[in-house]
Design a protein around this motif. Structure first.
Motif, PDB file in Angstrom:
ATOM      1  N   MET A 166     -18.294 122.173 126.672  1.00 16.99           N
ATOM      2  CA  MET A 166     -17.855 121.445 127.620  1.00 16.99           C
ATOM      3  C   MET A 166     -16.220 121.402 128.108  1.00 16.99           C
ATOM      4  SD  MET A 166     -20.220 117.805 127.708  1.00 16.99           S
ATOM      5  CE  MET A 166     -18.793 116.722 128.198  1.00 16.99           C
ATOM      6  N   SER A 167     -15.953 121.486 129.299  1.00 14.33           N
ATOM      7  CA  SER A 167     -14.541 121.735 129.515  1.00 14.33           C
ATOM      8  C   SER A 167     -13.826 120.500 129.748  1.00 14.33           C
ATOM      9  CB  SER A 167     -14.224 122.280 130.832  1.00 14.33           C
ATOM     10  OG  SER A 167     -14.811 121.551 132.054  1.00 14.33           O
ATOM     11  N   ASP A 168     -12.411 120.561 129.340  1.00 11.74           N
ATOM     12  CA  ASP A 168     -11.419 119.479 129.119  1.00 11.74           C
ATOM     13  C   ASP A 168     -11.065 118.969 130.495  1.00 11.74           C
ATOM     14  OD1 ASP A 168      -8.735 118.609 127.183  1.00 11.74           O
ATOM     15  OD2 ASP A 168     -10.383 117.300 127.339  1.00 11.74           O
ATOM     16  N   THR A 169     -11.348 117.824 131.019  1.00 14.06           N
ATOM     17  CA  THR A 169     -11.232 117.301 132.300  1.00 14.06           C
ATOM     18  C   THR A 169      -9.539 117.068 132.525  1.00 14.06           C
ATOM     19  OG1 THR A 169     -11.348 115.038 131.624  1.00 14.06           O
ATOM     20  CG2 THR A 169     -13.245 116.062 132.709  1.00 14.06           C
ATOM     21  N   ASN A 170      -8.749 117.189 131.422  1.00 12.37           N
ATOM     22  CA  ASN A 170      -7.205 117.184 131.510  1.00 12.37           C
ATOM     23  C   ASN A 170      -6.396 118.608 131.628  1.00 12.37           C
ATOM     24  OD1 ASN A 170      -7.746 114.466 130.712  1.00 12.37           O
ATOM     25  ND2 ASN A 170      -7.034 114.803 128.615  1.00 12.37           N
ATOM     26  N   THR A 171      -7.371 119.574 131.607  1.00 12.31           N
ATOM     27  CA  THR A 171      -6.737 120.895 131.673  1.00 12.31           C
ATOM     28  C   THR A 171      -6.955 121.437 133.159  1.00 12.31           C
ATOM     29  OG1 THR A 171      -7.717 121.503 129.389  1.00 12.31           O
ATOM     30  CG2 THR A 171      -7.020 123.239 130.820  1.00 12.31           C
ATOM     31  N   PRO A 172      -5.827 121.782 133.726  1.00  8.04           N
ATOM     32  CA  PRO A 172      -5.936 122.227 135.057  1.00  8.04           C
ATOM     33  C   PRO A 172      -6.680 123.448 135.140  1.00  8.04           C
ATOM     34  CG  PRO A 172      -3.744 122.510 134.225  1.00  8.04           C
ATOM     35  CD  PRO A 172      -4.468 121.755 133.245  1.00  8.04           C
ATOM     36  N   GLU A 173      -7.093 123.572 136.387  1.00  5.38           N
ATOM     37  CA  GLU A 173      -7.943 124.758 136.706  1.00  5.38           C
ATOM     38  C   GLU A 173      -6.815 125.959 136.876  1.00  5.38           C
ATOM     39  OE1 GLU A 173     -11.090 125.422 136.967  1.00  5.38           O
ATOM     40  OE2 GLU A 173     -11.509 123.502 136.391  1.00  5.38           O
ATOM     41  N   PRO A 174      -7.188 126.983 136.605  1.00  2.00           N
ATOM     42  CA  PRO A 174      -6.311 128.194 136.739  1.00  2.00           C
ATOM     43  C   PRO A 174      -6.166 128.609 138.259  1.00  2.00           C
ATOM     44  CG  PRO A 174      -8.241 129.051 135.870  1.00  2.00           C
ATOM     45  CD  PRO A 174      -8.698 127.625 135.824  1.00  2.00           C
ATOM     46  N   THR A 175      -4.863 128.878 138.562  1.00  2.00           N
ATOM     47  CA  THR A 175      -4.403 129.253 139.821  1.00  2.00           C
ATOM     48  C   THR A 175      -5.100 130.812 140.269  1.00  2.00           C
ATOM     49  OG1 THR A 175      -2.268 130.026 139.378  1.00  2.00           O
ATOM     50  CG2 THR A 175      -2.556 127.787 139.792  1.00  2.00           C
ATOM     51  N   MET A 176      -5.080 130.999 141.019  1.00  2.00           N
ATOM     52  CA  MET A 176      -5.434 132.348 141.852  1.00  2.00           C
ATOM     53  C   MET A 176      -4.362 133.530 141.113  1.00  2.00           C
ATOM     54  SD  MET A 176      -7.404 134.194 143.481  1.00  2.00           S
ATOM     55  CE  MET A 176      -8.127 133.150 144.593  1.00  2.00           C
ATOM     56  N   GLU A 177      -3.428 133.085 141.008  1.00  2.00           N
ATOM     57  CA  GLU A 177      -2.183 134.004 140.445  1.00  2.00           C
ATOM     58  C   GLU A 177      -2.507 134.293 139.038  1.00  2.00           C
ATOM     59  OE1 GLU A 177      -0.855 131.249 142.445  1.00  2.00           O
ATOM     60  OE2 GLU A 177      -0.559 132.513 144.216  1.00  2.00           O
ATOM     61  N   GLU A 178      -2.845 133.064 138.170  1.00  2.00           N
ATOM     62  CA  GLU A 178      -3.268 133.135 137.036  1.00  2.00           C
ATOM     63  C   GLU A 178      -4.463 134.001 136.708  1.00  2.00           C
ATOM     64  OE1 GLU A 178      -1.541 129.062 135.342  1.00  2.00           O
ATOM     65  OE2 GLU A 178      -3.449 129.239 135.916  1.00  2.00           O
ATOM     66  N   ILE A 179      -5.261 134.000 137.449  1.00  2.00           N
ATOM     67  CA  ILE A 179      -6.627 134.728 137.548  1.00  2.00           C
ATOM     68  C   ILE A 179      -6.470 136.243 137.663  1.00  2.00           C
ATOM     69  CG2 ILE A 179      -8.766 135.188 138.514  1.00  2.00           C
ATOM     70  CD1 ILE A 179      -8.954 132.072 138.985  1.00  2.00           C
ATOM     71  N   LEU A 180      -5.548 136.561 138.752  1.00  2.00           N
ATOM     72  CA  LEU A 180      -5.351 137.938 139.213  1.00  2.00           C
ATOM     73  C   LEU A 180      -4.404 138.648 137.994  1.00  2.00           C
ATOM     74  CD1 LEU A 180      -4.338 137.598 142.922  1.00  2.00           C
ATOM     75  CD2 LEU A 180      -6.256 138.623 141.665  1.00  2.00           C
ATOM     76  N   ALA A 181      -3.388 137.876 137.185  1.00  4.62           N
ATOM     77  CA  ALA A 181      -2.731 138.527 136.292  1.00  4.62           C
ATOM     78  C   ALA A 181      -3.576 138.706 135.003  1.00  4.62           C
ATOM     79  CB  ALA A 181      -1.678 137.291 135.746  1.00  4.62           C
ATOM     80  N   SER A 182      -4.614 137.663 134.564  1.00  5.63           N
ATOM     81  CA  SER A 182      -5.659 138.051 133.590  1.00  5.63           C
ATOM     82  C   SER A 182      -6.382 139.194 133.823  1.00  5.63           C
ATOM     83  CB  SER A 182      -6.413 136.913 133.570  1.00  5.63           C
ATOM     84  OG  SER A 182      -7.610 137.041 132.618  1.00  5.63           O
ATOM     85  N   ILE A 183      -6.831 139.578 135.241  1.00  6.49           N
ATOM     86  CA  ILE A 183      -7.653 140.688 135.420  1.00  6.49           C
ATOM     87  C   ILE A 183      -6.850 141.828 135.482  1.00  6.49           C
ATOM     88  CG2 ILE A 183      -8.804 141.912 137.297  1.00  6.49           C
ATOM     89  CD1 ILE A 183      -9.810 139.094 138.399  1.00  6.49           C
ATOM     90  N   ARG A 184      -5.564 141.981 135.909  1.00  6.04           N
ATOM     91  CA  ARG A 184      -4.667 143.114 135.615  1.00  6.04           C
ATOM     92  C   ARG A 184      -4.471 143.503 134.169  1.00  6.04           C
ATOM     93  NH1 ARG A 184      -1.043 140.260 139.606  1.00  6.04           N
ATOM     94  NH2 ARG A 184      -1.679 140.649 141.624  1.00  6.04           N
ATOM     95  N   ARG A 185      -4.070 142.344 133.289  1.00  4.64           N
ATOM     96  CA  ARG A 185      -4.050 142.649 132.038  1.00  4.64           C
ATOM     97  C   ARG A 185      -5.137 143.152 131.086  1.00  4.64           C
ATOM     98  NH1 ARG A 185      -2.322 137.908 130.801  1.00  4.64           N
ATOM     99  NH2 ARG A 185      -4.449 137.180 130.201  1.00  4.64           N
ATOM    100  N   ILE A 186      -6.530 142.926 131.540  1.00  3.70           N
ATOM    101  CA  ILE A 186      -7.666 143.373 131.078  1.00  3.70           C
ATOM    102  C   ILE A 186      -7.867 144.859 131.732  1.00  3.70           C
ATOM    103  CG2 ILE A 186     -10.154 143.178 131.321  1.00  3.70           C
ATOM    104  CD1 ILE A 186     -10.128 140.192 131.360  1.00  3.70           C
ATOM    105  N   ILE A 187      -7.766 144.884 132.835  1.00  4.87           N
ATOM    106  CA  ILE A 187      -7.809 146.507 133.460  1.00  4.87           C
ATOM    107  C   ILE A 187      -6.562 147.318 132.806  1.00  4.87           C
ATOM    108  CG2 ILE A 187      -7.349 147.869 135.360  1.00  4.87           C
ATOM    109  CD1 ILE A 187      -8.338 145.610 136.964  1.00  4.87           C
ATOM    110  N   SER A 188      -5.404 146.997 132.562  1.00  2.00           N
ATOM    111  CA  SER A 188      -4.548 147.852 131.782  1.00  2.00           C
ATOM    112  C   SER A 188      -4.921 147.911 130.271  1.00  2.00           C
ATOM    113  CB  SER A 188      -2.885 147.012 131.836  1.00  2.00           C
ATOM    114  OG  SER A 188      -3.171 145.850 131.125  1.00  2.00           O
ATOM    115  N   GLU A 189      -5.571 147.082 129.633  1.00  2.00           N
ATOM    116  CA  GLU A 189      -5.897 147.180 128.283  1.00  2.00           C
ATOM    117  C   GLU A 189      -7.145 148.207 128.219  1.00  2.00           C
ATOM    118  OE1 GLU A 189      -6.859 143.574 126.929  1.00  2.00           O
ATOM    119  OE2 GLU A 189      -4.948 142.813 126.718  1.00  2.00           O
TER     120      GLU A 189
END
Length: 183
Positions: A1-24
């Protein structure tokens, strides 16, 4: 279950994560396919919202709507040393010259436009038309003229078709009443 206190990731965070995975994955993609199994994706780390990178646009590339687009330069057909030979745009063909009007014989002003026999036959044709068509009388409306013209046509049509229409409707009604009594 997800924690309701944790904010949802922003679009910039999602894109940064995708870039990092692609570069790896890029160095792994160059290695042979039978090498090590694919690494598991890195977990998404919630970082503070980074400032978006400003988009740099060169002013030369932006075309305002009030500007006229420049004509593209023609590609060289041949190159001779440092000299490029371009095909010159063909000039538009001149419009076709208008044919000269045939010379007409001058007409005397007192000479009639048509012969006497043509004028007589045209006048008699207009006279027959006036007798055939009921011309509206003074103060008579167009609706009245149309009504007078349609009355004999409508009478003929009703005389031919009304008895059959009435007979068919009477038979339908008799059948409907008979079915209701039987049913």
């Amino acid at each position: 279950m997800s924690d309701t206190n944790t904010p949802e990731p922003t679009m910039e965070e999602i894109l940064a994560s995708i870039r990092r995975i692609i570069s790896e994955d890029e160095p792994a993609a160059e290695a042979p396919a039978a090498a090590a199994p694919a690494p598991e994706p890195a977990p998404v780390v919630h970082a503070p919202d980074p400032e978006p990178e400003p988009v740099v646009v060169e002013q030369d590339d932006v075309l305002e709507l009030t500007q006229i687009a420049p004509e593209p330069e023609p590609e060289p057909l041949e190159t001779h040393g440092d000299i490029e030979v371009h095909q010159a745009a063909a000039p538009a063909p001149p419009p076709p010259a208008a044919a000269p009007a045939p010379a007409l014989a001058p007409v005397a002003e007192d000479e009639p436009l048509m012969s006497a026999s043509t004028a007589t036959s045209a006048a008699s044709a207009f006279g027959q038309l006036a007798q055939t068509v009921a011309m509206p009388k003074q103060g008579q409306l167009l609706e009245d003229v149309v009504r007078e013209l349609l009355r004999p046509l409508l009478k003929d049509w009703l005389d031919q078709h009304l008895p059959g229409i009435v007979q068919a409707k009477v038979e339908e009604e008799v059948e409907r009443i008979a079915r209701r009594r039987l049913g």
